[in-house]
Design a protein around this motif. Structure first.
Motif, PDB file in Angstrom:
ATOM      1  N   GLN A  84       0.867  -1.085  -0.088  1.00 19.64           N
ATOM      2  CA  GLN A  84      -0.079  -0.103  -0.035  1.00 19.64           C
ATOM      3  C   GLN A  84       0.928   1.231  -0.090  1.00 19.64           C
ATOM      4  O   GLN A  84       1.953   1.425   0.619  1.00 19.64           O
ATOM      5  N   SER A  91      -0.379   7.239   0.310  1.00 15.70           N
ATOM      6  CA  SER A  91      -1.540   8.235   0.084  1.00 15.70           C
ATOM      7  C   SER A  91      -2.261   7.374  -1.129  1.00 15.70           C
ATOM      8  O   SER A  91      -1.396   6.742  -1.931  1.00 15.70           O
ATOM      9  N   THR A  92      -3.565   7.668  -1.041  1.00 18.30           N
ATOM     10  CA  THR A  92      -4.255   7.007  -2.305  1.00 18.30           C
ATOM     11  C   THR A  92      -4.164   7.771  -3.437  1.00 18.30           C
ATOM     12  O   THR A  92      -3.822   8.970  -3.412  1.00 18.30           O
ATOM     13  N   SER A  93      -4.631   7.316  -4.661  1.00 16.87           N
ATOM     14  CA  SER A  93      -4.662   8.049  -5.722  1.00 16.87           C
ATOM     15  C   SER A  93      -6.025   7.750  -6.528  1.00 16.87           C
ATOM     16  O   SER A  93      -6.273   6.613  -6.755  1.00 16.87           O
ATOM     17  N   ASP A 151      -2.763  -1.255  -9.598  1.00 16.44           N
ATOM     18  CA  ASP A 151      -1.828  -1.123  -8.489  1.00 16.44           C
ATOM     19  C   ASP A 151      -1.270  -2.515  -8.091  1.00 16.44           C
ATOM     20  O   ASP A 151      -0.640  -2.682  -7.000  1.00 16.44           O
ATOM     21  N   ASP A 171     -11.948  -0.763   3.551  1.00 12.01           N
ATOM     22  CA  ASP A 171     -11.942   0.760   3.604  1.00 12.01           C
ATOM     23  C   ASP A 171     -12.502   1.494   2.337  1.00 12.01           C
ATOM     24  O   ASP A 171     -13.371   0.803   1.661  1.00 12.01           O
ATOM     25  N   SER A 226     -11.787   2.083  -0.458  1.00  8.24           N
ATOM     26  CA  SER A 226     -11.653   1.614  -1.740  1.00  8.24           C
ATOM     27  C   SER A 226     -12.122   0.096  -1.731  1.00  8.24           C
ATOM     28  O   SER A 226     -12.176  -0.683  -3.019  1.00  8.24           O
ATOM     29  N   TYR A 260      -8.902  -6.170  -2.928  1.00  7.87           N
ATOM     30  CA  TYR A 260      -9.980  -5.528  -2.752  1.00  7.87           C
ATOM     31  C   TYR A 260     -11.311  -6.576  -3.097  1.00  7.87           C
ATOM     32  O   TYR A 260     -11.114  -7.562  -3.632  1.00  7.87           O
ATOM     33  N   ASP A 312     -10.494   4.758  -4.874  1.00  2.00           N
ATOM     34  CA  ASP A 312      -9.102   5.210  -5.110  1.00  2.00           C
ATOM     35  C   ASP A 312      -8.368   3.842  -5.248  1.00  2.00           C
ATOM     36  O   ASP A 312      -8.655   2.869  -4.516  1.00  2.00           O
ATOM     37  N   TYR A 313      -7.103   3.857  -5.846  1.00  2.00           N
ATOM     38  CA  TYR A 313      -6.132   3.021  -5.797  1.00  2.00           C
ATOM     39  C   TYR A 313      -5.442   3.207  -4.270  1.00  2.00           C
ATOM     40  O   TYR A 313      -5.266   4.258  -3.923  1.00  2.00           O
ATOM     41  N   GLN A 314      -5.205   2.121  -3.624  1.00  2.59           N
ATOM     42  CA  GLN A 314      -4.615   2.170  -2.396  1.00  2.59           C
ATOM     43  C   GLN A 314      -3.090   1.787  -2.437  1.00  2.59           C
ATOM     44  O   GLN A 314      -2.405   1.895  -1.692  1.00  2.59           O
ATOM     45  N   THR A 364       0.414   1.863  -5.445  1.00  2.00           N
ATOM     46  CA  THR A 364       0.874   2.815  -6.722  1.00  2.00           C
ATOM     47  C   THR A 364       0.614   1.995  -8.153  1.00  2.00           C
ATOM     48  O   THR A 364       1.051   1.128  -8.337  1.00  2.00           O
TER      49      THR A 364
END
Length: 275
Positions: free
Chosen positions: A136, A139-141, A209, A229, A231, A248, A266-268, A270
């Motif tokens: 992970q 930060s998310t994106s 990711d 969460d 996501s 997920y 969001d992506y958790q 990268t």
């Protein structure tokens, strides 16, 4: 030296060299194949014939053996996994042309509402490179438009938008019974694809990711997870991993009264681009 002693020495040296070469893995052009099996199957085939290949650098995550080997090729190279698909689904749809054996009549949509183009019109390949053991991010994106994941069927996964600032609601009428339609570059899923996951814990695919996406239920409990969460992710064991790992789920939240969005968050991790 006595000829008999010389002969014995020669034989010993030859045997030692032979054993040494065998212990190094054989010829240079041989390809090591991942020795990985599903927790529910003790005889999973591996190698190029199944669309999976390990270049001798580790063990490919077992979940990748669920991907359709006619449409998807998965290669482990170093710590990276390269997933390449032709974008074609392995199931029926009204978006196949009438001449295709996988064509069926539309049910939840109609020919008048369907998006333009048949599945076979979108010929190309989509490639995603991710970590074999993703982590992970700090930060998310946000996800973007276009493909954000690759499904086990061979088709790609989109988020919950139809276009820039255009909600999926505006195009929901064009989706087939797998929550998918064509355009602008591929046949792709927005909603729960019931041909291979319907209210269960089945593997859907891999997100950009590197984390896997599963159905609405958690395999470790047999019911809907309550610790997701924003996501739709959490950490637990799965049918492919007996050590807890982040992944997920399709969130068990109704969309338009009867559907479930595949990945609205969001992506958790990268994310890498799917090219």
């Amino acid at each position: 030296m006595n000829p008999s002693n010389l002969s014995s020495l020669t034989l010993a040296i030859t045997l030692a060299l032979t054993l040494g070469l065998t212990g190094c893995g054989g010829s240079e052009d041989s390809t090591d194949v991942a020795d990985a099996t599903s927790s529910t199957d003790t005889s999973t085939d591996t190698g190029i014939d199944t669309g999976t290949e390990d270049l001798g650098s580790g063990i490919l995550h077992t979940a990748y053996y669920e991907f359709d080997d006619n449409n998807v090729n998965v290669v482990l190279s170093g710590t990276k996994v390269v997933i390449e698909t032709n974008g074609m689904p392995n199931h029926t749809s009204p978006y196949w042309s009438a001449s295709n054996e996988l064509h069926v009549e539309p049910t939840v949509t109609s020919y008048a509402k369907m998006a333009p183009g048949y599945i076979g019109d979108f010929v190309g390949t989509y490639t995603l490179t991710v970590d074999n053991s993703p982590s992970q991010a700090t930060s998310t994106s946000a996800t973007g438009l276009g493909a954000i994941g690759i499904a086990v069927s061979g088709a790609v996964i989109y988020n919950d938008e139809e276009g820039p600032g255009i909600p999926l609601d505006d195009a929901a009428g064009s989706l087939d019974f797998n929550g998918a339609h064509t355009g602008p570059q591929s046949y792709h899923y927005h909603l729960e694809p019931i041909s291979f996951s319907e209210d269960d814990s089945n593997l859907i695919g891999v997100i950009a990711d590197g984390f896997f996406l599963y159905g609405r239920k958690c395999n470790s409990t047999g019911t809907y997870p309550t610790d997701l969460d924003a996501s739709g992710g959490h950490t637990s064991i799965t049918q492919f991993a007996q050590d807890a790992e982040y992944h997920y789920h399709i969130q068990n939240e109704l969309y338009l009264g009867s559907y479930y969005i595949l990945f609205p968050g969001d992506y958790q991790g990268t994310a890498s681009a799917i090219r």
